[in-house]
Write an enzyme that holds these catalytic residues in place. Structure first.
Site, PDB file in Angstrom:
ATOM      1  CG  ASN A 157      44.508  85.505  -1.047  1.00 57.28           C
ATOM      2  OD1 ASN A 157      43.662  85.609  -1.930  1.00 57.28           O
ATOM      3  ND2 ASN A 157      45.788  85.342  -1.315  1.00 57.28           N
TER       4      ASN A 157
ATOM      5  CE1 TYR B 185      43.634  85.078 -11.282  1.00 56.83           C
ATOM      6  CE2 TYR B 185      42.204  83.212 -11.752  1.00 56.83           C
ATOM      7  CZ  TYR B 185      42.472  84.357 -11.031  1.00 56.83           C
ATOM      8  OH  TYR B 185      41.596  84.782 -10.069  1.00 56.83           O
TER       9      TYR B 185
ATOM     10  NE  ARG C  36      47.731  79.402  -6.259  1.00 52.56           N
ATOM     11  CZ  ARG C  36      46.540  79.219  -6.829  1.00 52.56           C
ATOM     12  NH1 ARG C  36      46.415  79.309  -8.127  1.00 52.56           N
ATOM     13  NH2 ARG C  36      45.490  78.920  -6.098  1.00 52.56           N
TER      14      ARG C  36
ATOM     15  CG  HIS D 127      36.455  73.333 -11.516  1.00 52.27           C
ATOM     16  ND1 HIS D 127      37.786  72.984 -11.602  1.00 52.27           N
ATOM     17  CD2 HIS D 127      36.433  74.636 -11.138  1.00 52.27           C
ATOM     18  CE1 HIS D 127      38.537  74.020 -11.279  1.00 52.27           C
ATOM     19  NE2 HIS D 127      37.749  75.033 -10.991  1.00 52.27           N
TER      20      HIS D 127
ATOM     21  CG  HIS E 195      44.550  78.867 -12.338  1.00 52.59           C
ATOM     22  ND1 HIS E 195      43.685  78.447 -13.340  1.00 52.59           N
ATOM     23  CD2 HIS E 195      43.845  78.796 -11.186  1.00 52.59           C
ATOM     24  CE1 HIS E 195      42.510  78.151 -12.801  1.00 52.59           C
ATOM     25  NE2 HIS E 195      42.581  78.354 -11.504  1.00 52.59           N
TER      26      HIS E 195
ATOM     27  NE  ARG F   4      33.413  79.278  -1.968  1.00 60.10           N
ATOM     28  CZ  ARG F   4      34.544  78.582  -2.000  1.00 60.10           C
ATOM     29  NH1 ARG F   4      35.685  79.186  -2.249  1.00 60.10           N
ATOM     30  NH2 ARG F   4      34.535  77.291  -1.814  1.00 60.10           N
TER      31      ARG F   4
END
Length: 711
Positions: free
Chosen positions: A49, A471, A564, A438, A592, A408
């Protein structure tokens, strides 16, 4: 002159908020109640991360600081340079925490038979083994280099480990560089019955003197650099009160691409040696971080437990969990047929993604199905979905796939899949130049006995079979014709490049999503103290939504948010956000799902969405939020929210100063994710024995598991 929002004291900088999120990830690695191998994985997640944060966020801020000295972030009032200073100061203590957590985990793993060894601590025969391994396996693939007047400094790839050595020969001092070859395994496993290993970089560091044999090694260190990832500024634009795009276009013509934004060292070095890094990479001391205990790369953590016998590995890991048969779909039933009768919700990873995949497979072979249309953002490396879409096209179905090539770090994967789909006869759309697609939507059109029916799937997460087990996401499958008509219009608009289309039920960004969310907040503001807003999502940065939520609080509306990651709104600020609360849950699975609720009871308006409440989502991406009409589906979504609201194990509460504190622990507390796993297993077991409980009786499962009722 109106007071800027950042001067009102209820917003915070997004980068510092993100660092707080990663600190919560690190806290899982520090938690003794988490199994040891999972703690090690949390250290790896924290590390990766942080790598991406420096590549993307710090990289872009570095660019911006070079061209805009005065522009300020609209949520903190800081210039780009000031933000960088605060970021580097905030990251340094996280390295210290990571070192301490790693030492603790490693010490306890050693007691469980997993030992990282220093070469100096090896027995003579083991040192001989390492020496032979270096000679036969490592040395043949090494590419050492010195840097002097005849050997220019090479371009070093980001996040590749190197050995740096300060070398001397005949009063001349040079820098030696030795990249750790990517072809080598990360660990050298020692022979014997116990699991003992030496990191590959430790072997190279030990034998650096042999590699640079004509030199005296004065100092040596393992290091790696992190480079600006050279992102698309339209996607990651910073919310400054200046024209970021214009400034970035100017910078792109003049800057030295992929500048170093961080240097990591495996041990402290002298100031003289450090000057080589400062001068060669154009970095300052705050950009140089020393990791005294934890390795600079930790990908090995995910597979380390595989070296243990199954029983010992399981004892050090989370209890295994298999995604269950969906509660709203009895085993053996076709999801396609069930959706034609009633709305169905799938909740990952508690429930399996397989019924959705089988629905697409069934549609590919159903003579009544005339077309399948779908948006794809990320896919697994191996994807059944692609196989089924290709089969549908080969069976004569009209298959349209809108695939985003700029997801990405998944760009090449998506290019490869698009070529495979196109070869099978699917129509491929590549989206828009300035807007990433998206949204997560799939439309199946059937013509049966002269009637056309639409089955629409709208989700919060990608069609990724791997991440569906990691997720938490939700997926609605509905035959609601109003939603189906909107889905038809959506895909037609995408094919025509029209971002301004109008829709009856779906909220679609970038044209309408944000205004409609603001209108829904306004609807609660009109109710004043009777108003209620409950939102679950990943990040909040959109300044207009932040301002409107503050206005709602001032009007007496109760605002509960389960966020989150980044949250630029500070709750509990007197006179601004008194009625706002923010909870964050970091646990076994990555939270998520996005669920938005406005109002309570019969008047509640509920949506699931692909979008977070970030400016990039609300203004610069194609996103979808779908209304939930089914009482049964709404009850199931409220179960998820209810579990999160009652978590007193993993939940942390955001404070007015931007810090987080754990909720007070309760006797026999159960984490929300564990609760939802148990609920999924109980519901699957109940399905096997009897019909599903009467709707909306799902809450009884949770109350029973929470100990609120006894049977």
């Amino acid at each position: 002159m109106a007071q800027a929002i950042w001067e009102q004291g209820y917003t915070q900088n997004r980068e510092l908020s993100w660092l707080q999120f990663n600190a919560r990830v690190l806290a899982e690695a520090e938690d003794d109640s988490v199994p040891l191998l999972e703690r090690l994985k949390f250290l790896a997640i924290f590390t990766s991360n942080l790598d991406e944060f420096f590549m993307i966020r710090v990289g872009s801020l570095t660019d911006l600081a070079a061209v805009d000295k005065t522009g300020v972030d609209n949520k903190s009032g800081m210039t780009a340079k000031e933000q960088l200073r605060h970021i580097y100061a905030a990251v340094a203590p996280l390295y210290e925490r990571r070192d301490k957590a790693f030492s603790d985990v490693e010490k306890k793993l050693r007691g469980e038979g997993l030992q990282r060894m220093a070469i100096a601590d090896l027995a003579p025969e083991e040192q001989k083994f390492i020496k032979q391994y270096f000679k036969t396996v490592i040395a043949p693939v090494l590419s050492p280099q010195i840097v002097d007047s005849h050997h220019p400094f090479p371009h070093l790839e980001g996040k590749v480990l190197h050995i740096g050595a300060l070398l001397a020969h005949k009063k001349n001092e040079v820098l030696g560089l030795l990249p750790v070859p990517a072809s080598l395994p990360a660990l050298v496993m020692l022979p014997g019955e116990t699991v003992r290993y030496v990191p590959i970089e430790a072997v190279l560091l030990e034998y650096a003197g042999q590699v640079f044999e004509m030199y005296d090694v004065l100092e040596k260190v393992v290091f790696c650099v992190t480079r600006n990832a050279d992102i698309n500024p339209d996607d990651e634009a910073y919310e400054f009160e200046t024209d970021f795009r214009a400034k970035m276009e100017k910078l792109l013509r003049t800057r030295r691409r992929l500048a170093v934004v961080r240097v990591e060292l495996s041990r402290p070095i002298s100031n003289h040696f450090a000057e080589y890094f400062r001068s060669r990479f154009d970095v300052s001391d705050p950009q140089i971080f020393v990791s005294r205990k934890a390795p600079l790369k930790m990908e090995y953590a995910y597979g380390l437990g595989d070296n243990l016998p199954a029983g010992r590995r399981e004892a050090l890991s989370d209890p295994p969990f298999k995604p269950q048969q969906p509660a709203m779909l009895p085993a053996g039933q076709s999801l396609l047929r069930a959706a034609l009768r009633h709305d169905v919700l799938l909740s990952y990873p508690y429930e399996s993604m397989e019924p959705f995949l089988q629905m697409v497979r069934e549609a590919a072979n159903d003579p009544a199905v005339v077309s399948i249309r779908i948006t794809i953002y990320r896919l697994a490396r191996k994807a059944k979905l692609v196989e089924y879409l290709c089969a549908a096209a080969e069976n004569g179905k009209d298959v349209t796939v809108l695939i985003e090539l700029r997801a990405r770090f998944d760009e090449q994967n998506n290019i490869d899949w698009s070529e495979r789909l196109e070869e099978a006869g699917c129509k491929i759309i590549y989206g828009f130049e300035d807007y990433k697609v998206h949204s997560k939507i799939c439309l199946i059109t059937r013509r049966d006995k002269g009637a056309v029916r639409h089955i629409t799937q709208v989700g919060t997460g990608n069609y990724n079979e791997k991440t569906a087990a990691l997720y938490t996401d939700v997926s609605l499958i509905t035959a609601d014709e109003a939603i189906g008509a909107d889905a038809v219009a959506f895909f037609n608009n995408m094919a025509l490049g029209n971002l301004e289309g109008s829709y009856e039920r779906l909220l679609v960004a970038p044209a309408a999503f944000k205004n409609q969310i603001l209108a829904l907040i306004d609807g609660e503001i009109a109710k004043r103290q009777e108003g209620y807003i409950l939102l679950k999502f990943n990040s909040l940065t959109d300044i207009d939504i932040i301002e409107r939520l503050s206005r709602a609080s001032c009007a007496g509306v109760t605002v509960e948010m389960i966020v989150r990651g980044i949250c630029c709104l500070l709750p509990g600020v007197r006179g601004k956000t008194d009625k706002v609360s923010v909870t964050s849950v970091v646990g076994r699975y990555l939270e998520h799902s996005r669920i938005f609720c406005f109002g309570k009871g019969p008047d509640e308006k509920m949506y699931i969405s692909s979008a977070d409440l970030m400016t990039r989502n609300t203004e610069r991406r194609v996103e979808i939020a779908c209304p939930i009409g089914s009482a049964e589906v709404r009850a199931r979504l409220h179960d998820i929210l209810y579990a999160m609201q009652h978590d007193t194990v993993k939940a942390r509460i955001l404070q007015p100063d931007g810090t987080y504190v754990k909720k007070p622990s309760m006797p026999d507390s159960v984490p929300a994710q564990t609760l939802l796993m148990r609920q999924a297993m109980e519901q699957a077991a109940a399905h096997a024995l009897a019909p599903a409980p009467e709707k909306p009786g799902w809450r009884r499962f949770l109350d029973k598991l929470l100990g609120k009722i006894e049977e």
